[in-house]
Enzyme design. Structure first.
Site, PDB file in Angstrom:
ATOM      1  N   GLY A  90       0.819  -1.209   0.000  1.00  0.00           N
ATOM      2  CA  GLY A  90       0.000   0.000   0.000  1.00  0.00           C
ATOM      3  C   GLY A  90       0.852   1.257   0.000  1.00  0.00           C
ATOM      4  O   GLY A  90       0.486   2.269  -0.607  1.00  0.00           O
ATOM      5  N   SER A  91       1.985   1.203   0.673  1.00  0.00           N
ATOM      6  CA  SER A  91       2.901   2.349   0.663  1.00  0.00           C
ATOM      7  C   SER A  91       3.433   2.601  -0.741  1.00  0.00           C
ATOM      8  O   SER A  91       3.551   3.748  -1.179  1.00  0.00           O
ATOM      9  CB  SER A  91       4.063   2.101   1.631  1.00  0.00           C
ATOM     10  OG  SER A  91       3.586   1.970   2.953  1.00  0.00           O
ATOM     11  N   ASP A 198      -7.321   1.855   4.129  1.00  0.00           N
ATOM     12  CA  ASP A 198      -8.092   1.414   5.299  1.00  0.00           C
ATOM     13  C   ASP A 198      -9.588   1.384   5.034  1.00  0.00           C
ATOM     14  O   ASP A 198     -10.378   1.263   5.981  1.00  0.00           O
ATOM     15  CB  ASP A 198      -7.833   2.353   6.482  1.00  0.00           C
ATOM     16  CG  ASP A 198      -6.413   2.270   6.995  1.00  0.00           C
ATOM     17  OD1 ASP A 198      -5.707   1.315   6.632  1.00  0.00           O
ATOM     18  OD2 ASP A 198      -5.997   3.177   7.742  1.00  0.00           O
ATOM     19  N   SER A 219      -4.149  -1.254   0.169  1.00  0.00           N
ATOM     20  CA  SER A 219      -3.109  -2.084   0.775  1.00  0.00           C
ATOM     21  C   SER A 219      -3.666  -3.472   1.042  1.00  0.00           C
ATOM     22  O   SER A 219      -4.821  -3.609   1.466  1.00  0.00           O
ATOM     23  CB  SER A 219      -2.626  -1.473   2.087  1.00  0.00           C
ATOM     24  OG  SER A 219      -1.775  -2.375   2.770  1.00  0.00           O
ATOM     25  N   HIS A 224      -5.215  -5.537   6.829  1.00  0.00           N
ATOM     26  CA  HIS A 224      -6.178  -4.764   6.050  1.00  0.00           C
ATOM     27  C   HIS A 224      -7.398  -5.595   5.645  1.00  0.00           C
ATOM     28  O   HIS A 224      -7.544  -6.749   6.025  1.00  0.00           O
ATOM     29  CB  HIS A 224      -5.483  -4.126   4.857  1.00  0.00           C
ATOM     30  CG  HIS A 224      -4.641  -2.956   5.244  1.00  0.00           C
ATOM     31  ND1 HIS A 224      -5.150  -1.686   5.419  1.00  0.00           N
ATOM     32  CD2 HIS A 224      -3.313  -2.863   5.538  1.00  0.00           C
ATOM     33  CE1 HIS A 224      -4.191  -0.865   5.790  1.00  0.00           C
ATOM     34  NE2 HIS A 224      -3.061  -1.554   5.872  1.00  0.00           N
ATOM     35  N   ASN A 292      10.631  -0.312  -9.569  1.00  0.00           N
ATOM     36  CA  ASN A 292      10.086  -1.651  -9.811  1.00  0.00           C
ATOM     37  C   ASN A 292       9.209  -1.983  -8.620  1.00  0.00           C
ATOM     38  O   ASN A 292       9.701  -2.362  -7.553  1.00  0.00           O
ATOM     39  CB  ASN A 292      11.199  -2.683  -9.975  1.00  0.00           C
ATOM     40  CG  ASN A 292      10.636  -4.091 -10.191  1.00  0.00           C
ATOM     41  OD1 ASN A 292       9.441  -4.258 -10.408  1.00  0.00           O
ATOM     42  ND2 ASN A 292      11.493  -5.091 -10.127  1.00  0.00           N
TER      43      ASN A 292
END
Length: 445
Positions: A90-91, A198, A219, A224, A292
């Site tokens: 998710g980041s 979220d 995410s 999650h 990547n």
């Protein structure tokens, strides 16, 4: 001799048998108050995820592949968007979403170093980190205390001639005021990135969150709404943003061939790019400074099985949330209970509790009591992001800007925490959490 397909089916049958023997008894173990741990989140799975994982591993296609393409298609169909693309977290989804808006292909609307992005400090760092890492300036506004989402009253005072985007998350599954934020972005010609990590499955005014803005992110980390271990996704309805997202996700390349395929465009050796020699191999032409960020097919295989169960996950989250809120009714003088944003139908990630002013106990007091009774708790992530050590390397007014006072953000940092409502949580666990909260407040009141 056995042929490969017969042997594969035997392996998959043994995988199913292994799940029944090892994992199923753990998931079905009875809840014992005071003995069983009440986790704030956890993976919910059965033999289907394991079979998909083993099936993918036997193919030994270790990068993006068949399962990845299927997952992207199914996720896009669920969300009702044109395109969804898998990434490794998710980041990374937030990183990709932000950096897509810096592309030269966006011309006058591209975000440049020194441009501003409106966000909140009461959230998770990787919603803000991409802007800082690029050299843009996050502008922090306060949150509404009832929902812990952005205070839309402050948007107009936060905007400046340098503002290019709004990038904010839906707090613990509770949508922010999408109509107001979207209208603000349209009025000022700003990009809107929804950090939906979220809130997958939440709806605002009948439409899924993550699909209102220019780009949405998700995410798939184990706590999650669904999981593939590590993993995430970005989604959009813009053909131009699709092209940019794929390029930056895949090293910044200009070519769009899938892994293992060549010359999809039919012009691999006949085009002119920049000052490169005519006919330079299109597979090695780079139009962006990219990354990547791809996921493995084995992770996508797990996600595909999770996605089939996903609607039931959302419903169970809602049930657990409603059960806990009903069980805590009457304690509002002591603690503030979460409220859904008007016009929303949240797929709750967690149950936020804020200790009211003037109470004879602190947030840490009640959290310590719950943790000692084997109930896992979490703060609302960074609380006030600007108070963390990472911001000590930045200069306020230059590297970031605070609009007004972050009064409610400070309140959240000091007095708020949240509990889990994830779909693997049983009714007995929900009731136990409520019992221990009432017990603690009763002993202090």
């Amino acid at each position: 001799m056995k042929n490969a397909e017969v042997l594969k089916q035997e392996i998959l049958a043994k995988t199913r048998e292994y799940y029944e023997l090892v994992h199923k008894p753990v998931q079905e173990a009875p809840f014992e108050p005071g003995q069983s741990r009440v986790a704030y989140a956890g993976r919910v799975f059965d033999e289907k995820e394991m079979i998909n994982l083993v099936d993918s591993s036997l193919d030994f296609w270790l990068t993006y592949g068949t399962y990845s393409r299927q997952f992207e298609q199914k996720l896009a169909e669920y969300l009702g968007v044109q395109w969804a693309f898998l990434v490794n977290s998710g980041s990374s989804a937030n990183l990709l979403a932000f950096f897509a808006l810096t592309s030269p292909l966006l011309q006058d609307r591209r975000i440049k170093r020194g441009d501003e992005v409106i966000t909140v400090a009461a959230g998770f760092p990787t919603t803000v980190a991409p802007a800082v890492q690029f050299g843009a300036v996050p502008v922090f506004v306060d949150v509404d205390l009832k929902t812990c989402n952005i205070d839309v009253q402050q948007l107009e005072s936060a905007v400046s001639p340098k503002t290019k985007a709004v990038m904010i998350a839906h707090t613990l599954g509770n949508p922010f005021d999408l109509k107001r934020v979207k209208a603000f972005c349209d009025r000022h010609n700003l990009w809107l990135v929804e950090d939906n990590c979220d809130a997958l499955g939440s709806k605002y005014d009948g439409k899924l969150t993550g699909t209102w803005g220019d780009i949405g992110t998700s995410s798939f980390y184990p706590p999650h709404h669904m999981t593939m271990g590590e993993g995430g996704a970005v989604y959009t309805n813009s053909h131009l943003l699709k092209r940019i997202l794929l390029s930056i996700r895949d090293w910044g390349r200009d070519c769009w061939c899938d892994s293992g395929h060549d010359n999809t465009c039919g012009n691999r050796f006949s085009q002119q790019f920049g000052t490169l020699p005519l006919g330079y191999d299109h597979k090695y032409v780079y139009s962006h400074f990219g990354f990547n960020l791809k996921v493995t097919d084995m992770q996508a295989a797990i996600g595909l099985a999770q996605l089939e169960k996903f609607p039931s996950f959302v419903e169970k989250r809602k049930q657990n949330f409603n059960r806990l809120k009903s069980a805590l009714a009457g304690l509002e003088k002591n603690i503030a209970l979460p409220e859904a944003t008007q016009s929303s139908d949240p797929s709750w990630f967690g149950f936020l509790i804020t200790v009211n002013d003037g109470m004879p106990f602190t947030r840490n007091d009640i959290v310590e009591y719950l943790e000692n009774n084997r109930i896992q708790t979490r703060n609302l992530f960074a609380g006030n992001m600007t108070r963390h050590p990472m911001f000590q390397t930045l200069t306020e007014g230059v590297d970031y800007r605070i609009c007004g006072k972050l009064k409610n953000t400070e309140k959240v940092m000091n007095d708020s925490f949240w509990l889990g409502v994830y779909p693997g949580m049983r009714d007995e666990a929900v009731d136990y959490m409520a019992e221990k909260i009432r017990e603690f407040i009763g002993s202090r009141a």
